[in-house]
Scaffold this motif. Structure first.
Motif, mmCIF file in Angstrom:
data_model
loop_
_atom_site.group_PDB
_atom_site.id
_atom_site.type_symbol
_atom_site.label_atom_id
_atom_site.label_comp_id
_atom_site.label_asym_id
_atom_site.label_seq_id
_atom_site.Cartn_x
_atom_site.Cartn_y
_atom_site.Cartn_z
ATOM 1 N N ALA A 157 0.921 -1.021 -0.176
ATOM 2 C CA ALA A 157 -0.095 0.005 -0.074
ATOM 3 C C ALA A 157 0.868 1.257 -0.008
ATOM 4 C CB ALA A 157 -0.866 -0.202 1.152
ATOM 5 N N GLY A 158 0.552 2.156 -0.710
ATOM 6 C CA GLY A 158 0.900 3.389 -0.603
ATOM 7 C C GLY A 158 0.148 4.439 0.328
ATOM 8 N N PRO A 159 0.357 5.841 0.193
ATOM 9 C CA PRO A 159 -0.267 6.758 1.143
ATOM 10 C C PRO A 159 -1.631 6.739 0.753
ATOM 11 C CG PRO A 159 1.722 7.853 -0.007
ATOM 12 C CD PRO A 159 1.469 6.476 -0.654
ATOM 13 N N SER A 160 -2.221 7.340 1.726
ATOM 14 C CA SER A 160 -3.940 7.251 1.726
ATOM 15 C C SER A 160 -4.211 8.785 0.830
ATOM 16 C CB SER A 160 -4.749 7.125 3.065
ATOM 17 O OG SER A 160 -5.956 7.263 2.911
ATOM 18 N N GLU A 161 -5.431 8.186 -0.001
ATOM 19 C CA GLU A 161 -5.773 9.241 -0.949
ATOM 20 C C GLU A 161 -7.096 9.490 -0.920
ATOM 21 O OE1 GLU A 161 -2.904 6.822 -4.024
ATOM 22 O OE2 GLU A 161 -5.151 6.926 -4.409
ATOM 23 N N ILE A 162 -7.882 10.816 -1.074
ATOM 24 C CA ILE A 162 -9.137 11.051 -1.521
ATOM 25 C C ILE A 162 -9.350 11.813 -2.821
ATOM 26 C CG2 ILE A 162 -9.197 13.029 0.207
ATOM 27 C CD1 ILE A 162 -12.112 12.096 0.628
ATOM 28 N N LEU A 163 -10.067 11.735 -3.380
ATOM 29 C CA LEU A 163 -10.503 12.587 -4.551
ATOM 30 C C LEU A 163 -12.108 12.984 -4.569
ATOM 31 C CD1 LEU A 163 -9.722 13.962 -7.351
ATOM 32 C CD2 LEU A 163 -10.492 11.817 -8.487
ATOM 33 N N VAL A 164 -12.213 14.099 -4.360
ATOM 34 C CA VAL A 164 -13.767 14.620 -4.265
ATOM 35 C C VAL A 164 -14.241 15.326 -5.606
ATOM 36 C CG1 VAL A 164 -15.483 15.894 -3.120
ATOM 37 C CG2 VAL A 164 -13.314 14.975 -1.797
ATOM 38 N N ILE A 165 -15.230 14.784 -6.449
ATOM 39 C CA ILE A 165 -15.794 15.486 -7.375
ATOM 40 C C ILE A 165 -17.137 16.223 -6.793
ATOM 41 C CG2 ILE A 165 -17.047 15.305 -9.509
ATOM 42 C CD1 ILE A 165 -15.447 12.843 -10.075
ATOM 43 N N CYS A 166 -17.254 17.467 -6.878
ATOM 44 C CA CYS A 166 -18.290 18.209 -6.362
ATOM 45 C C CYS A 166 -18.812 19.307 -7.561
ATOM 46 C CB CYS A 166 -17.844 19.137 -5.106
ATOM 47 S SG CYS A 166 -19.340 19.690 -4.166
ATOM 48 N N ASP A 167 -20.038 19.451 -7.344
ATOM 49 C CA ASP A 167 -20.788 20.478 -8.196
ATOM 50 C C ASP A 167 -20.891 21.809 -7.635
ATOM 51 O OD1 ASP A 167 -22.646 20.050 -6.417
ATOM 52 O OD2 ASP A 167 -24.189 19.146 -7.609
#
Length: 435
Positions: A239-249
């Motif tokens: 595992a690599g570092p934790s990630e979050i991607l948010v798509i928001c309108d």
């Protein structure tokens, strides 16, 4: 955190692809010193067994172990820890475990077979692994959720024995972690960690039985050890570092989105938080919220470094463009915080876990939603899946030929075998052919 400490990108800029590539660039540091140390530990544990495990545990975790029995905890010890935690903690663990168990039961695969017209039977037999090992970080850190997410799928799969290792620096153990092990049905627990624990699980010692697969997170030494023993045993992933991607309108509460980004940034300095939005003013508002809310966090210094080094607020032309960029990034966690998230779901191809709607915080998936939180990172969601029941099951092909089937298939096999120059193969098939 200052106003320029998180980068701002625009997807229509001509150099955006280069900027995005630089943002995403991350590779585990190749540390020859770590690899050499791990190689020595693996060799010593493989040849000296418990004695080597005790030596390394005393050295690295500042313990005073004399006998292997001192680092072994059975079900009774785990049950005692379950009694020591608070009622609130116990109820939370039990509810989370119930939800994780229920979700993973939907993943179980069943054996199947079918019979052809001549009586030949073909199929697939599903069998669980016999023994698996789970690694859980320990000491002052308390990760009961890691226990549930790694042990419960194995139990649902039907694994005979789940063995857990957790380091206990200076003898310190978390009752929450031990209680989670009791609830998850861990069969045996050893209070060891590091590369020596991975080696013990992979090769076995006088006390610790060898396992078929090792799963669970760990530091750079644990990751290097898992990589080194892969092939002798199976592993889940590196595992690599934790990630979050948010798509928001742009219509979700900006404080919610900012805190969702911070929830990953507080993991460590290498964690990555990215927001894609077609509304420039909303990005400004989120950035201001990041600054104000960051200062309230106990891990503010870590989160600030993460946002500055690897975070980004990205202006996109449309939600469709946001999905295209998301598929390129292949994030570990993807939040789709828009009015109609289902409309984008068919276009999403690469993501470890997808959180739909404004009210679905990624943090819920970390603990109690039900799906596994062990997810592919660093773009590997392009070809990898979350940890699940299927990771603890094996598939064996079933072939049963009737006399008629052996006649038909034997002629085909013999022809192909002779075409490959393998005469013994051809004759083996020919013996079953009717004359």
């Amino acid at each position: 955190m200052t106003s320029k400490s998180i980068r701002r990108l625009n997807a229509i800029d001509k150099n955006f692809d280069i900027q995005l590539g630089q943002l995403l660039a991350w590779e585990a540091v190749a540390n020859q010193g770590v690899e050499a140390t791990v190689a020595e530990i693996l060799q010593q544990v493989r040849s000296r067994g418990d004695a080597a495990v005790i030596d390394y545990t005393n050295r690295f975790d500042h313990r005073e172990l004399v006998r292997a029995e001192e680092f072994a905890l059975g079900p009774a010890s785990l049950a005692e820890a379950l009694e020591r935690i608070s009622v609130v903690e116990r109820e939370a663990l039990e509810l989370a475990a119930q939800r994780v168990d229920e979700y993973h039961r939907h993943q179980r695969q069943e054996s199947w077979r079918y019979t052809e017209s001549d009586g030949t039977v073909l199929g697939q037999q599903i069998t669980p692994m016999e023994r698996v090992g789970i690694y859980v970080p320990g000491g002052k850190a308390s990760y009961p959720s890691s226990v549930l997410m790694n042990a419960i799928p194995a139990k649902v799969a039907g694994v005979d024995s789940v063995i857990m290792v957790v380091p206990a620096p200076q003898g310190e153990l978390s009752d929450l972690v031990l209680a989670a092990a009791a609830i998850a049905g861990v069969d045996q627990l050893y209070t060891i960690g590091g590369a020596q624990a991975v080696a013990a699980l992979a090769y076995g010692t006088e006390t610790i039985p060898a396992v078929d697969k090792i799963v669970g997170p760990g530091n750079i030494f644990v990751a290097a050890a898992k990589r080194a023993v892969f092939g002798h045993v199976a592993i889940d992933m590196i595992a690599g570092p934790s990630e979050i991607l948010v798509i928001c309108d742009g219509a979700t509460d900006p404080d919610w989105i900012a805190m969702d980004l911070l929830s990953q940034a507080e993991h460590d300095e290498q964690a990555q938080s990215i927001l894609l939005c077609p509304d420039a003013e909303f990005l400004d508002t989120v950035e201001a919220s990041l600054q104000s809310q960051l200062m309230e966090l106990p891990r503010a210094q870590i989160a600030a470094r993460s946002l500055a080094d690897r975070g980004a607020l990205v202006l996109v032309d449309s939600l469709e463009q946001a999905v295209e960029i998301s598929n390129r990034i292949a994030p570990e966690h993807l939040e789709v915080s828009i009015a109609d998230p289902e409309s984008l779901l068919p276009q999403i191809r690469n993501a470890g876990a997808i959180f739909l709607g404004r009210y679905t915080a990624e943090a819920l998936g970390d603990y109690c939603a039900g799906p596994n939180h062990v997810l592919p990172t660093s773009g590997t969601a392009r070809f990898s899946s979350p940890l699940g029941v299927y990771d603890f099951q094996k598939r064996s092909s079933i072939i049963y030929c009737s006399p008629e089937g052996a006649d038909k298939l034997g002629r085909v096999a013999a022809a192909l075998a002779r075409g490959e120059g393998l005469e013994a193969h051809a004759r083996s098939a020919d013996f079953r052919v009717k004359r």
